[in-house]
Design an enzyme around this catalytic site. Structure first.
Site, short mmCIF file in Angstrom:
data_model
loop_
_atom_site.label_atom_id
_atom_site.label_comp_id
_atom_site.label_asym_id
_atom_site.label_seq_id
_atom_site.Cartn_x
_atom_site.Cartn_y
_atom_site.Cartn_z
N TYR A 51 -20.46 -34.08 4.64
CA TYR A 51 -19.88 -35.42 4.84
C TYR A 51 -19.27 -35.57 6.24
CZ TYR A 51 -19.98 -35.67 -0.35
OH TYR A 51 -20.35 -35.63 -1.67
N LYS A 76 -17.76 -28.45 -0.40
CA LYS A 76 -19.07 -27.96 -0.88
C LYS A 76 -19.85 -27.25 0.22
CE LYS A 76 -19.11 -32.14 -3.69
NZ LYS A 76 -18.70 -33.24 -2.82
N HIS A 109 -23.62 -27.12 -3.15
CA HIS A 109 -23.86 -28.58 -3.19
C HIS A 109 -25.14 -28.95 -3.94
CE1 HIS A 109 -22.66 -32.35 -0.69
NE2 HIS A 109 -23.23 -32.72 -1.82
P1 NAD Z 1 -19.11 -44.35 -6.64
O1 NAD Z 1 -19.87 -44.42 -7.89
O2 NAD Z 1 -17.73 -43.79 -6.63
O3 NAD Z 1 -19.10 -45.83 -6.05
C1 NAD Z 1 -18.42 -46.15 -4.90
C2 NAD Z 1 -18.72 -47.61 -4.53
O4 NAD Z 1 -18.46 -48.46 -5.66
C3 NAD Z 1 -17.81 -48.12 -3.43
O5 NAD Z 1 -18.37 -47.85 -2.16
C4 NAD Z 1 -17.74 -49.60 -3.72
O6 NAD Z 1 -18.88 -50.25 -3.20
C5 NAD Z 1 -17.80 -49.64 -5.23
N1 NAD Z 1 -16.47 -49.68 -5.87
C6 NAD Z 1 -15.54 -48.68 -5.94
N2 NAD Z 1 -14.47 -49.07 -6.65
C7 NAD Z 1 -14.71 -50.35 -7.03
C8 NAD Z 1 -13.98 -51.27 -7.79
N3 NAD Z 1 -12.79 -50.96 -8.31
N4 NAD Z 1 -14.54 -52.48 -8.01
C9 NAD Z 1 -15.76 -52.80 -7.51
N5 NAD Z 1 -16.51 -51.95 -6.78
C10 NAD Z 1 -15.99 -50.73 -6.55
O7 NAD Z 1 -20.06 -43.64 -5.54
P2 NAD Z 1 -20.06 -42.37 -4.60
O8 NAD Z 1 -19.13 -42.51 -3.47
O9 NAD Z 1 -21.50 -42.12 -4.32
O10 NAD Z 1 -19.56 -41.18 -5.54
C11 NAD Z 1 -18.19 -40.79 -5.64
C12 NAD Z 1 -17.98 -39.45 -5.01
O11 NAD Z 1 -18.82 -38.48 -5.60
C13 NAD Z 1 -18.37 -39.39 -3.53
O12 NAD Z 1 -17.46 -40.05 -2.68
C14 NAD Z 1 -18.47 -37.91 -3.34
O13 NAD Z 1 -17.18 -37.36 -3.19
C15 NAD Z 1 -19.12 -37.48 -4.64
N6 NAD Z 1 -20.59 -37.34 -4.52
C16 NAD Z 1 -21.13 -36.11 -4.69
C17 NAD Z 1 -22.49 -35.91 -4.58
C18 NAD Z 1 -23.08 -34.56 -4.79
O14 NAD Z 1 -24.28 -34.34 -4.51
N7 NAD Z 1 -22.32 -33.60 -5.28
C19 NAD Z 1 -23.34 -37.00 -4.26
C20 NAD Z 1 -22.78 -38.25 -4.10
C21 NAD Z 1 -21.40 -38.42 -4.25
#
Ligand code: NAD
Length: 275
Positions: A51, A76, A109
């Protein structure tokens, strides 16, 4: 301030059930949003070497004035460190950026299963845990067959498997496989990156409780025992996503949200992703 329940991992480590994600947030933005999140009451932050925002996360933690032991930090191991000898220098680089002596949870990861490197890397993960560089070690994006190959090594069981899981991608088979092995399921993209929030079923459930669709989805996860790490850079949403402990969904509502499963994957398939 909101009290966030803890999950006890199989090695006895206690982890907040709800944390804060910073995927796709640049370094400066991560500092600002993690500061807001810590101020709002989050006590768990999920980042990753890939990230490129560990430094911003670390600055926010340092400037929060919180005791180090009061913030649970996950990062990760990226694919370039996927070997037994690769884990320690990769984590050292992450710790340097974070400005920390240890993390609370270190995850592989992706398994990148075109080679068996993830198996050797798992032994490196056990080594850094034994050196005190991470309190707990786990994996991310592992399918049941990858978990079983790790378990066949005869060492430690990963404490956590962080997988893509939201109403449009239930990942029920992987979640059940985790549970069978005592592994906690942590949902990434718990809100489906926002894509599921306009669904009429969610609107109905949310309205019945006077909450937002995002809050209803987070509640759906929490009531089924998952760890969640929603992301937002917007202060009102950061606060809203934490305000999910004052209502309870019914079994019927949980089932209705389960019914939204439509193979709506937002990221790569773990069997196919090799970097
Ligand atoms: P998420 O499902 O948390 O969605 C985030 C998005 O949802 C925001 O950018 C916004 O557009 C919307 N949102 C958030 N809160 C809201 C609300 N209250 N009302 C309306 N819309 C809202 O998506 P993410 O960021 O992909 O996943 C969360 C975390 O998971 C990441 O930040 C990361 O830390 C982790 N992650 C890990 C992997 C992995 O391969 N291990 C991959 C992707 C994400």
């Amino acid at each position: 301030m909101t009290t966030i329940p803890n999950i006890t991992l199989l090695d006895g480590t206690s982890m907040p059930q709800l944390g804060f994600g910073v995927f796709r947030v640049p370094d400066d933005g991560a500092q600002a949003s993690v500061s807001t999140a810590l101020e709002a009451g989050y006590r768990s932050i999920d980042t990753a070497a890939i990230y490129a925002n560990e430094a911003g996360v670390g600055r926010a933690i340092a400037e929060s004035g919180l005791d180090r032991d009061d913030v649970f930090v996950t990062t990760k191991l990226w694919l370039d460190g996927l070997s037994r000898e690769g884990v320690r220098p990769a984590l050292e680089a992450s710790l340097e950026k974070l400005g920390l002596e240890k993390v609370d949870l270190y995850l592989i990861h992706w398994p990148a299963p075109a080679t068996d490197a993830y198996l050797a890397a798992w032994e490196g993960m056990e080594e850094i845990r034994d050196l005190g560089m991470s309190r707990s070690v786990g994996v991310s994006n592992f399918l049941p067959e990858h978990l079983d190959r790790v378990l066949a090594l005869g060492g430690s069981i990963p404490t956590v498997n962080q997988i893509e899981l939201h109403p449009a991608l239930r990942s029920a088979g992987v979640e059940a496989a985790n549970a069978d092995r005592g592994i906690a399921t942590e949902a990434w993209s718990p809100l489906g990156q926002g894509s599921v929030l306009g669904d009429p079923v969610l609107a109905r459930v949310a309205e019945a409780h006077g909450v937002s669709p995002a809050q209803a989805v987070l509640r759906w996860h929490l009531q089924q025992g998952r760890i969640v790490i929603p992301k937002s850079v917007t202060e009102s949403r950061i606060r809203e996503n934490l305000d999910v402990f004052g209502f309870e969904l019914t079994a019927g509502e949980l089932g209705a949200i389960d019914g939204l499963d439509r193979h709506g994957r937002t990221g790569p398939h773990p069997a196919e992703f090799n970097g």
